[in-house]
Design a protein around this motif. Sequence first.
Motif, PDB file in Angstrom:
ATOM      1  N   VAL A 284      33.267   8.705 -15.449  1.00 29.71           N
ATOM      2  CA  VAL A 284      33.071   9.874 -14.588  1.00 29.71           C
ATOM      3  C   VAL A 284      32.310   9.458 -13.324  1.00 29.71           C
ATOM      4  O   VAL A 284      32.635   9.888 -12.223  1.00 29.71           O
ATOM      5  N   LEU A 285      31.302   8.608 -13.494  1.00 28.04           N
ATOM      6  CA  LEU A 285      30.517   8.140 -12.352  1.00 28.04           C
ATOM      7  C   LEU A 285      31.263   6.996 -11.670  1.00 28.04           C
ATOM      8  O   LEU A 285      31.615   6.011 -12.318  1.00 28.04           O
ATOM      9  N   VAL A 286      31.499   7.147 -10.379  1.00 29.02           N
ATOM     10  CA  VAL A 286      32.188   6.079  -9.645  1.00 29.02           C
ATOM     11  C   VAL A 286      31.409   5.739  -8.377  1.00 29.02           C
ATOM     12  O   VAL A 286      30.571   6.519  -7.920  1.00 29.02           O
TER      13      VAL A 286
ATOM     14  N   LEU B  81      31.463  11.667  -8.296  1.00 33.41           N
ATOM     15  CA  LEU B  81      32.202  12.032  -9.511  1.00 33.41           C
ATOM     16  C   LEU B  81      33.674  11.697  -9.310  1.00 33.41           C
ATOM     17  O   LEU B  81      34.254  11.972  -8.255  1.00 33.41           O
TER      18      LEU B  81
END
Lengths: 455, 455
Positions: free
Chosen positions: A169-171, A194
Amino acid sequence: MQERTLIADLSSHTGENVSISGIVSVRRDQGKLVFFDFHDRSGTVQGVVLPAKDPAGEALMETAKDTRQEYSVRVEGMVNARPEKNIQADKQNGDIELEIKSISILSRAEEMPFDKDADDLTLEARFDYRPFTLRSQRDRDIFRVQATIVTAFRNALIERGFMDFQAPVLVGGDAEGGSAVFEIPDYYGKRAYLATSGQLYKQIMVGPFERVMTIAKTFRAEKSATTRHLSEITQLEFEMAFVETHEPVMDMLEEITRFISTEVADKHGDILTRLGTTPALLPEKAYPRFRLSEAQEIIEREFGGKAVGEPDLEPEHERQICEYAKREFGSDFVFITHFPNKKRAFYTYADPENPDSTLSFDLLFRGLEINSGSKRIHNYQDLVEKMHARGMDPEKFSFYLQAFKYGMPPHGGCSTGLERITMRMLELGNVKEASTFPRDMNRIDNLLSESAPED
Amino acid sequence: MQERTLIADLSSHTGENVSISGIVSVRRDQGKLVFFDFHDRSGTVQGVVLPAKDPAGEALMETAKDTRQEYSVRVEGMVNARPEKNIQADKQNGDIELEIKSISILSRAEEMPFDKDADDLTLEARFDYRPFTLRSQRDRDIFRVQATIVTAFRNALIERGFMDFQAPVLVGGDAEGGSAVFEIPDYYGKRAYLATSGQLYKQIMVGPFERVMTIAKTFRAEKSATTRHLSEITQLEFEMAFVETHEPVMDMLEEITRFISTEVADKHGDILTRLGTTPALLPEKAYPRFRLSEAQEIIEREFGGKAVGEPDLEPEHERQICEYAKREFGSDFVFITHFPNKKRAFYTYADPENPDSTLSFDLLFRGLEINSGSKRIHNYQDLVEKMHARGMDPEKFSFYLQAFKYGMPPHGGCSTGLERITMRMLELGNVKEASTFPRDMNRIDNLLSESAPED
């Protein structure tokens, strides 16, 4: 204490004393008699407290009159066959009744704020009171079907050699460009975002695993307040190697959506009836497939208006081509292919016969696009060139590009919006109804104007 | 073009011409002979290009010499039984060899940056080159096992009447308090957060569905750089109603983890061997269960040091009690129960026999806590009072509290860290190895010092 019997199993205990645990759906106090409908995860049953004949009976009657809707109870009683004239053949346990011997109240409830099963509840009321309205028959139906869709998707793909993984989810950057993205400005002092798509990670996973799937959360910060948009979306994604064109991906998606549709029809006929819809119409032959230009010609010919030459289908056009596919091919699903290069993401494979076009497709279902897919560019140099042509900086994608530098098989894949396929499977009017806890411009559980803490 | 045969199916085609699609694992150029190992999603096989006898053979030999590691190829050839003396009985397809008739190069690769299967790769190299190192035998093994764990978890719970749902990632507040939380300061002009737990939503879902599960992404902004922490975690969670204590939840969790362990052992014996570990040790009787105080006494008695009276187990204590459980009970799993009230979240049910204690548990697996669970408070007033006692504002939890106001059955549940159970199942040294794309204080794909865009 007697062991619990599930409500669905009661009829096999006719003539026996049983103990059930459940929640009161309805109480009907008829003075000397009190009737209840109880439900547990397995189903519903009617119970009755008979007129009191002794002090124990009077105590039970008092408890019965104290027991209200949404109370949790443990109930002991005798499973009686109903007399012929009282049998309700179309109802679960319609041929039995529980003669209640004791009620233990496990948990109480306050007065209900409104009738959660009213036909005319507004969406706002549904969402403001979501923890309560999720107990309505309508919402329990919707999310039972959604769970079946997810399981069918996973099982069908696992059976076909796909491996699932957890997409992040975290990019570190806005991967695809174009979509508005939510920012986390302080990720340990650095900036994070996100994910708007699991796409790049899914492609990376094709290298080691050839066929992969993921059920991924994605996020869109678009200022969009339509019936088709959410800011938090669940994507059902798969990606497969060793395809020469987009067509094997479409074939696979067709198999998967046929399986999903059949599972929903087989398991939830009662729900489809309650929600006023019917099983998805599946053609005997393949789903109809039209090139975008072809679809546009059909739309103009059959429905009038202007469609030819546009880079995409308008929502109205999506409804029209679906109407046509249903009428002419007996199909609720229709593929549109060969979207123009400029309308598709940078990783989309160009049509070798027409470089302005792409080996891409959308799957429409009952008037709405529920899936997008394509063959992808697999050659490292081609991908870098495409990025340059789009004004993107390949340096920022160096992590992703490794997958191609060190060898990537030809591949393609697609992504289905879970809320969208649920919405159309059940012919709901708004995609938010197909999200347990919908997030949009104005709402995270509560309306944001009320809930968001201010500095 | 001949239809593709999967490599795992080759031996049933001995004596036939076949076409395979795959990736070159190894090329061994012996001058007049060139050997290859190919792999696809189903397995590996050896192929050989025989000395050229004619111009076609020479062209083939030239292609063979141009074909390198990580190239994607389509290969046609004859499946030959190996002579007795060349059979490798312990290897997949060790009794056959593909005599290569043609090679089509589908995709090329640059020179590899290093040997991805080297024993002594640093974690930094593994993560810096993740799209490449995921192709190592080690990583393919790890994530195959992880996929099996997820599927086993889902299937075991579905079979027991649990319904899955999608817990949200975007939340309006820091639900549980205590954990550092990531902030999205601009969610359409308001503030949002990333979920630290699916807990509150899972409880809400118990009302309508009684038994629910979710595979949820959660996020912790803790400044922690241990081998046990990630900032993005996948949680395997379930919650079940009509439990009187925490024990039925432990019973369920034991059934589920036994099933997961057995599935991994049955399906991945080869992987366990390659990774130098063994199937999880499961006792014939129930997993050992110790109260925290009891475990602390055992630790002091058996291992020395100070443990009694502490509110929790130190990492060293977790290893010691697991060592004891293995030695005395033949179990790699051990439950610790009755943690003090002050160490558990606000929704934890107090022990009726000792209000300073709780009906809570941790499940330890091979030296590490992998799961936390408890019976939950289900009474609305009790929950509001508990919030006040903790200095929390019930107003901020009004959405969650609706679920209790309108009636909530007694319930309990728990949450397993997917990366942690994978880590201990395979005895990996660092939890980051059990995350496809690990996120921590210093890394989102790339090191943050390099990748994060600056203002």
